[in-house]
Motif scaffolding. Structure first.
Motif, PDB file in Angstrom:
ATOM      1  N   ARG A 299     -16.601  -3.246   5.706  1.00  7.67           N
ATOM      2  CA  ARG A 299     -15.632  -3.924   4.859  1.00  7.67           C
ATOM      3  C   ARG A 299     -16.380  -4.525   3.654  1.00  7.67           C
ATOM      4  O   ARG A 299     -17.426  -5.143   3.809  1.00  7.67           O
ATOM      5  CB  ARG A 299     -14.919  -5.007   5.641  1.00  7.67           C
ATOM      6  CG  ARG A 299     -13.684  -5.553   4.966  1.00  7.67           C
ATOM      7  CD  ARG A 299     -12.876  -6.442   5.914  1.00  7.67           C
ATOM      8  NE  ARG A 299     -12.401  -5.687   7.069  1.00  7.67           N
ATOM      9  CZ  ARG A 299     -11.555  -6.179   7.966  1.00  7.67           C
ATOM     10  NH1 ARG A 299     -11.081  -7.419   7.828  1.00  7.67           N
ATOM     11  NH2 ARG A 299     -11.184  -5.450   8.984  1.00  7.67           N
TER      12      ARG A 299
ATOM     13  N   GLY B 114      -3.913  -5.866   6.946  1.00  5.09           N
ATOM     14  CA  GLY B 114      -4.350  -4.675   6.222  1.00  5.09           C
ATOM     15  C   GLY B 114      -3.191  -3.782   5.805  1.00  5.09           C
ATOM     16  O   GLY B 114      -2.180  -3.680   6.503  1.00  5.09           O
TER      17      GLY B 114
ATOM     18  N   TRP C  70      -9.395 -10.215  -1.781  1.00  5.30           N
ATOM     19  CA  TRP C  70      -9.054  -8.889  -1.282  1.00  5.30           C
ATOM     20  C   TRP C  70     -10.343  -8.164  -0.896  1.00  5.30           C
ATOM     21  O   TRP C  70     -11.325  -8.193  -1.646  1.00  5.30           O
ATOM     22  CB  TRP C  70      -8.315  -8.078  -2.340  1.00  5.30           C
ATOM     23  CG  TRP C  70      -6.930  -8.550  -2.599  1.00  5.30           C
ATOM     24  CD1 TRP C  70      -6.505  -9.372  -3.609  1.00  5.30           C
ATOM     25  CD2 TRP C  70      -5.757  -8.230  -1.822  1.00  5.30           C
ATOM     26  NE1 TRP C  70      -5.159  -9.579  -3.501  1.00  5.30           N
ATOM     27  CE2 TRP C  70      -4.668  -8.888  -2.418  1.00  5.30           C
ATOM     28  CE3 TRP C  70      -5.525  -7.445  -0.690  1.00  5.30           C
ATOM     29  CZ2 TRP C  70      -3.371  -8.800  -1.920  1.00  5.30           C
ATOM     30  CZ3 TRP C  70      -4.242  -7.358  -0.204  1.00  5.30           C
ATOM     31  CH2 TRP C  70      -3.178  -8.019  -0.806  1.00  5.30           C
TER      32      TRP C  70
ATOM     33  N   ARG D 161     -11.722  -4.389   1.269  1.00  6.28           N
ATOM     34  CA  ARG D 161     -11.260  -3.059   1.678  1.00  6.28           C
ATOM     35  C   ARG D 161     -12.286  -2.416   2.613  1.00  6.28           C
ATOM     36  O   ARG D 161     -13.477  -2.751   2.573  1.00  6.28           O
ATOM     37  CB  ARG D 161     -10.993  -2.165   0.479  1.00  6.28           C
ATOM     38  CG  ARG D 161     -12.233  -1.774  -0.317  1.00  6.28           C
ATOM     39  CD  ARG D 161     -11.830  -1.024  -1.584  1.00  6.28           C
ATOM     40  NE  ARG D 161     -12.987  -0.620  -2.377  1.00  6.28           N
ATOM     41  CZ  ARG D 161     -12.900  -0.081  -3.590  1.00  6.28           C
ATOM     42  NH1 ARG D 161     -11.697   0.122  -4.156  1.00  6.28           N
ATOM     43  NH2 ARG D 161     -13.999   0.267  -4.246  1.00  6.28           N
TER      44      ARG D 161
ATOM     45  N   ASP E  61     -11.071   4.779  -4.179  1.00  3.13           N
ATOM     46  CA  ASP E  61     -10.411   3.511  -3.856  1.00  3.13           C
ATOM     47  C   ASP E  61      -9.645   3.595  -2.540  1.00  3.13           C
ATOM     48  O   ASP E  61      -9.121   2.588  -2.054  1.00  3.13           O
ATOM     49  CB  ASP E  61      -9.437   3.108  -4.974  1.00  3.13           C
ATOM     50  CG  ASP E  61     -10.139   2.797  -6.280  1.00  3.13           C
ATOM     51  OD1 ASP E  61      -9.608   3.197  -7.344  1.00  3.13           O
ATOM     52  OD2 ASP E  61     -11.198   2.150  -6.247  1.00  3.13           O
TER      53      ASP E  61
ATOM     54  N   TYR F 221      -6.784  -2.081   2.777  1.00  5.93           N
ATOM     55  CA  TYR F 221      -7.013  -3.296   1.991  1.00  5.93           C
ATOM     56  C   TYR F 221      -6.541  -4.513   2.786  1.00  5.93           C
ATOM     57  O   TYR F 221      -5.418  -4.516   3.317  1.00  5.93           O
ATOM     58  CB  TYR F 221      -6.283  -3.214   0.662  1.00  5.93           C
ATOM     59  CG  TYR F 221      -6.986  -2.324  -0.334  1.00  5.93           C
ATOM     60  CD1 TYR F 221      -7.030  -0.943  -0.150  1.00  5.93           C
ATOM     61  CD2 TYR F 221      -7.638  -2.855  -1.445  1.00  5.93           C
ATOM     62  CE1 TYR F 221      -7.706  -0.126  -1.038  1.00  5.93           C
ATOM     63  CE2 TYR F 221      -8.306  -2.045  -2.351  1.00  5.93           C
ATOM     64  CZ  TYR F 221      -8.337  -0.674  -2.138  1.00  5.93           C
ATOM     65  OH  TYR F 221      -9.012   0.137  -3.023  1.00  5.93           O
ATOM     66  N   TYR F 222      -7.399  -5.518   2.827  1.00  6.15           N
ATOM     67  CA  TYR F 222      -7.133  -6.741   3.562  1.00  6.15           C
ATOM     68  C   TYR F 222      -7.161  -7.940   2.619  1.00  6.15           C
ATOM     69  O   TYR F 222      -8.016  -8.010   1.727  1.00  6.15           O
ATOM     70  CB  TYR F 222      -8.195  -6.977   4.637  1.00  6.15           C
ATOM     71  CG  TYR F 222      -8.285  -5.908   5.688  1.00  6.15           C
ATOM     72  CD1 TYR F 222      -9.108  -4.803   5.517  1.00  6.15           C
ATOM     73  CD2 TYR F 222      -7.553  -6.014   6.873  1.00  6.15           C
ATOM     74  CE1 TYR F 222      -9.201  -3.826   6.490  1.00  6.15           C
ATOM     75  CE2 TYR F 222      -7.642  -5.041   7.855  1.00  6.15           C
ATOM     76  CZ  TYR F 222      -8.470  -3.947   7.654  1.00  6.15           C
ATOM     77  OH  TYR F 222      -8.563  -2.980   8.625  1.00  6.15           O
ATOM     78  N   CYS F 223      -6.261  -8.884   2.863  1.00  7.73           N
ATOM     79  CA  CYS F 223      -6.363 -10.151   2.165  1.00  7.73           C
ATOM     80  C   CYS F 223      -6.964 -11.184   3.117  1.00  7.73           C
ATOM     81  O   CYS F 223      -6.869 -11.040   4.343  1.00  7.73           O
ATOM     82  CB  CYS F 223      -5.003 -10.627   1.655  1.00  7.73           C
ATOM     83  SG  CYS F 223      -3.711 -10.774   2.901  1.00  7.73           S
TER      84      CYS F 223
ATOM     85  N   GLY G 255       0.820  -1.199   0.000  1.00  7.41           N
ATOM     86  CA  GLY G 255       0.000   0.000   0.000  1.00  7.41           C
ATOM     87  C   GLY G 255       0.858   1.255   0.000  1.00  7.41           C
ATOM     88  O   GLY G 255       2.075   1.205   0.143  1.00  7.41           O
TER      89      GLY G 255
ATOM     90  N   VAL H  82     -13.512  -6.849  -2.841  1.00  6.05           N
ATOM     91  CA  VAL H  82     -12.925  -6.200  -4.005  1.00  6.05           C
ATOM     92  C   VAL H  82     -12.706  -7.215  -5.122  1.00  6.05           C
ATOM     93  O   VAL H  82     -13.140  -7.007  -6.251  1.00  6.05           O
ATOM     94  CB  VAL H  82     -11.575  -5.534  -3.634  1.00  6.05           C
ATOM     95  CG1 VAL H  82     -10.890  -4.980  -4.874  1.00  6.05           C
ATOM     96  CG2 VAL H  82     -11.782  -4.454  -2.590  1.00  6.05           C
TER      97      VAL H  82
END
Length: 122
Positions: free
Chosen positions: A44, A115, A35, A37, A88, A92-94, A8, A47
């Protein structure tokens, strides 16, 4: 299982970033991954998702601009983000989910990364 998201940063509108999510503890080659966000004050949201065989799904808001991919040999998930917009901006989290079925429902994912902040300036 631990997921470590990175990549990020601050970018101008129209720019690009590539996020990575490295998994450790076990192979996630048979897991679905995604992913998500979260912007300030918002829930949340999903994406992009990718299943174990490489089939992908995208939220309408990012379709055509973002690309999700995975490298099973490296146990790593990626998100290439192009043509970034101020909307955007988010953390962002995986995430990873056991089994073959993917879902956009946040609470059904088994593992989460910590994140990484993406900020897009206008």
């Amino acid at each position: 299982v631990q997921l470590q998201a990175s990549g990020g940063g601050l970018v101008q509108a129209g720019g690009s970033l590539r996020l990575s999510c490295a998994a450790s503890g076990r192979s996630l080659s048979s897991y679905g991954m995604g992913w998500f966000r979260q912007a300030p004050g918002k829930e949340r949201e999903y994406v992009a998702l990718i299943n174990w065989s490489g089939v992908t799904y995208y939220a309408d808001s990012v379709k055509g601009r973002f690309t999700v991919s995975r490298d099973s040999a490296k146990n790593t998930l990626y998100l290439q983000m192009n043509s970034l917009k101020p909307e955007d901006t988010a953390v962002y989290y995986c995430a990873a989910i056991k089994g073959v079925a993917l879902t956009t429902r946040v609470n059904e994912y088994d593992y989460w990364g910590q994140g990484t902040q993406v900020t897009v300036s206008s």
